[in-house]
Design a protein around this motif. Structure first.
Motif, PDB file in Angstrom:
ATOM      1  N   ARG A 109       0.845  31.791  31.517  1.00 57.04           N
ATOM      2  CA  ARG A 109       0.794  32.095  30.092  1.00 57.04           C
ATOM      3  C   ARG A 109       0.179  30.917  29.351  1.00 57.04           C
ATOM      4  O   ARG A 109       0.042  29.830  29.885  1.00 57.04           O
ATOM      5  N   LYS A 110      -0.165  31.182  28.106  1.00 56.66           N
ATOM      6  CA  LYS A 110      -0.784  30.161  27.260  1.00 56.66           C
ATOM      7  C   LYS A 110       0.107  29.896  26.059  1.00 56.66           C
ATOM      8  O   LYS A 110       0.787  30.801  25.573  1.00 56.66           O
ATOM      9  N   SER A 111       0.083  28.672  25.570  1.00 60.32           N
ATOM     10  CA  SER A 111       0.802  28.361  24.335  1.00 60.32           C
ATOM     11  C   SER A 111      -0.208  28.351  23.188  1.00 60.32           C
ATOM     12  O   SER A 111      -1.383  28.027  23.379  1.00 60.32           O
ATOM     13  N   ILE A 112       0.276  28.725  22.012  1.00 61.62           N
ATOM     14  CA  ILE A 112      -0.579  28.782  20.839  1.00 61.62           C
ATOM     15  C   ILE A 112       0.161  28.193  19.647  1.00 61.62           C
ATOM     16  O   ILE A 112       1.378  28.342  19.517  1.00 61.62           O
ATOM     17  N   LEU A 113      -0.596  27.506  18.814  1.00 62.87           N
ATOM     18  CA  LEU A 113      -0.136  27.042  17.510  1.00 62.87           C
ATOM     19  C   LEU A 113      -1.222  27.430  16.532  1.00 62.87           C
ATOM     20  O   LEU A 113      -2.410  27.163  16.781  1.00 62.87           O
ATOM     21  N   ALA A 114      -0.835  28.090  15.459  1.00 66.11           N
ATOM     22  CA  ALA A 114      -1.807  28.533  14.468  1.00 66.11           C
ATOM     23  C   ALA A 114      -1.267  28.282  13.069  1.00 66.11           C
ATOM     24  O   ALA A 114      -0.060  28.337  12.833  1.00 66.11           O
ATOM     25  N   SER A 115      -2.170  28.012  12.151  1.00 67.86           N
ATOM     26  CA  SER A 115      -1.818  27.907  10.744  1.00 67.86           C
ATOM     27  C   SER A 115      -2.439  29.103  10.024  1.00 67.86           C
ATOM     28  O   SER A 115      -3.369  29.732  10.535  1.00 67.86           O
ATOM     29  N   PHE A 116      -1.904  29.419   8.851  1.00 69.38           N
ATOM     30  CA  PHE A 116      -2.480  30.532   8.095  1.00 69.38           C
ATOM     31  C   PHE A 116      -2.421  30.256   6.603  1.00 69.38           C
ATOM     32  O   PHE A 116      -1.599  29.483   6.121  1.00 69.38           O
ATOM     33  N   LEU A 117      -3.334  30.898   5.897  1.00 70.27           N
ATOM     34  CA  LEU A 117      -3.387  30.832   4.446  1.00 70.27           C
ATOM     35  C   LEU A 117      -3.724  32.224   3.942  1.00 70.27           C
ATOM     36  O   LEU A 117      -4.696  32.841   4.397  1.00 70.27           O
ATOM     37  N   CYS A 118      -2.911  32.707   3.007  1.00 68.89           N
ATOM     38  CA  CYS A 118      -3.124  34.021   2.418  1.00 68.89           C
ATOM     39  C   CYS A 118      -3.454  33.855   0.942  1.00 68.89           C
ATOM     40  O   CYS A 118      -2.759  33.129   0.218  1.00 68.89           O
ATOM     41  N   THR A 119      -4.512  34.534   0.512  1.00 72.05           N
ATOM     42  CA  THR A 119      -4.934  34.474  -0.885  1.00 72.05           C
ATOM     43  C   THR A 119      -5.049  35.889  -1.427  1.00 72.05           C
ATOM     44  O   THR A 119      -5.280  36.846  -0.682  1.00 72.05           O
ATOM     45  N   ASN A 120      -4.904  36.002  -2.750  1.00 73.95           N
ATOM     46  CA  ASN A 120      -5.051  37.324  -3.367  1.00 73.95           C
ATOM     47  C   ASN A 120      -6.502  37.556  -3.777  1.00 73.95           C
ATOM     48  O   ASN A 120      -7.375  36.711  -3.555  1.00 73.95           O
ATOM     49  N   GLN A 121      -6.738  38.705  -4.374  1.00 73.48           N
ATOM     50  CA  GLN A 121      -8.095  39.103  -4.755  1.00 73.48           C
ATOM     51  C   GLN A 121      -8.700  38.168  -5.811  1.00 73.48           C
ATOM     52  O   GLN A 121      -9.913  38.162  -6.009  1.00 73.48           O
ATOM     53  N   ASN A 122      -7.868  37.350  -6.447  1.00 75.50           N
ATOM     54  CA  ASN A 122      -8.342  36.373  -7.431  1.00 75.50           C
ATOM     55  C   ASN A 122      -8.480  34.975  -6.833  1.00 75.50           C
ATOM     56  O   ASN A 122      -8.603  33.997  -7.566  1.00 75.50           O
ATOM     57  N   GLU A 123      -8.437  34.899  -5.497  1.00 76.79           N
ATOM     58  CA  GLU A 123      -8.563  33.655  -4.743  1.00 76.79           C
ATOM     59  C   GLU A 123      -7.422  32.679  -5.023  1.00 76.79           C
ATOM     60  O   GLU A 123      -7.567  31.471  -4.835  1.00 76.79           O
TER      61      GLU A 123
END
Length: 126
Positions: free
Chosen positions: A99-113
């Protein structure tokens, strides 16, 4: 679907009243702001419903999450379109395991950025 460090995966969703109503039933999160429209006729989308955006990306790649960190920056309303960008920070085979390990970051923005949610998750891909 192969991943590598630096990959950016994007997913977007426009939240509807039906989404909020269904999530209210499933989660039991019946805060008045989720069931009573504001002066513009909108409902506030539950934070954890918004947080399904990065988990959807994780699901697409069969990530078995071990840790998730969410920072809710501003409210999301019905009718808002939220764009979620997940960036792979770490992706490597676990020594001696299939198996593989993963680390991820995320950013969510609305329609107005405007940023509405950011965070990270880690886990394994079997």
């Amino acid at each position: 679907m192969s991943l590598k460090v630096g990959d950016v995966i994007t997913f977007e969703r426009t939240f509807t009243e039906e989404h909020v109503e269904l999530f209210t039933k499933v989660s039991g999160d019946e805060g008045s702001h989720h069931i009573t429209p504001d002066e513009q006729g909108r409902l506030v989308v539950q934070g954890l419903l918004t947080a399904t955006l990065p988990t959807k990306v994780g699901g697409d790649y069969s990530v078995l999450a071990r840790n998730m960190d969410f920072e809710f920056l501003r409210p999301v309303f019905t009718g808002d379109t939220i764009i979620c960008e997940v960036t792979v920070e770490k992706y490597e085979k676990q020594e001696g395991r299939n198996r593989k390990s993963i680390l991820a970051s995320f950013l969510c923005t609305n329609q107005n950025e405007k940023q509405v949610l950011r965070g990270s998750f880690s886990g394994v891909i079997l």
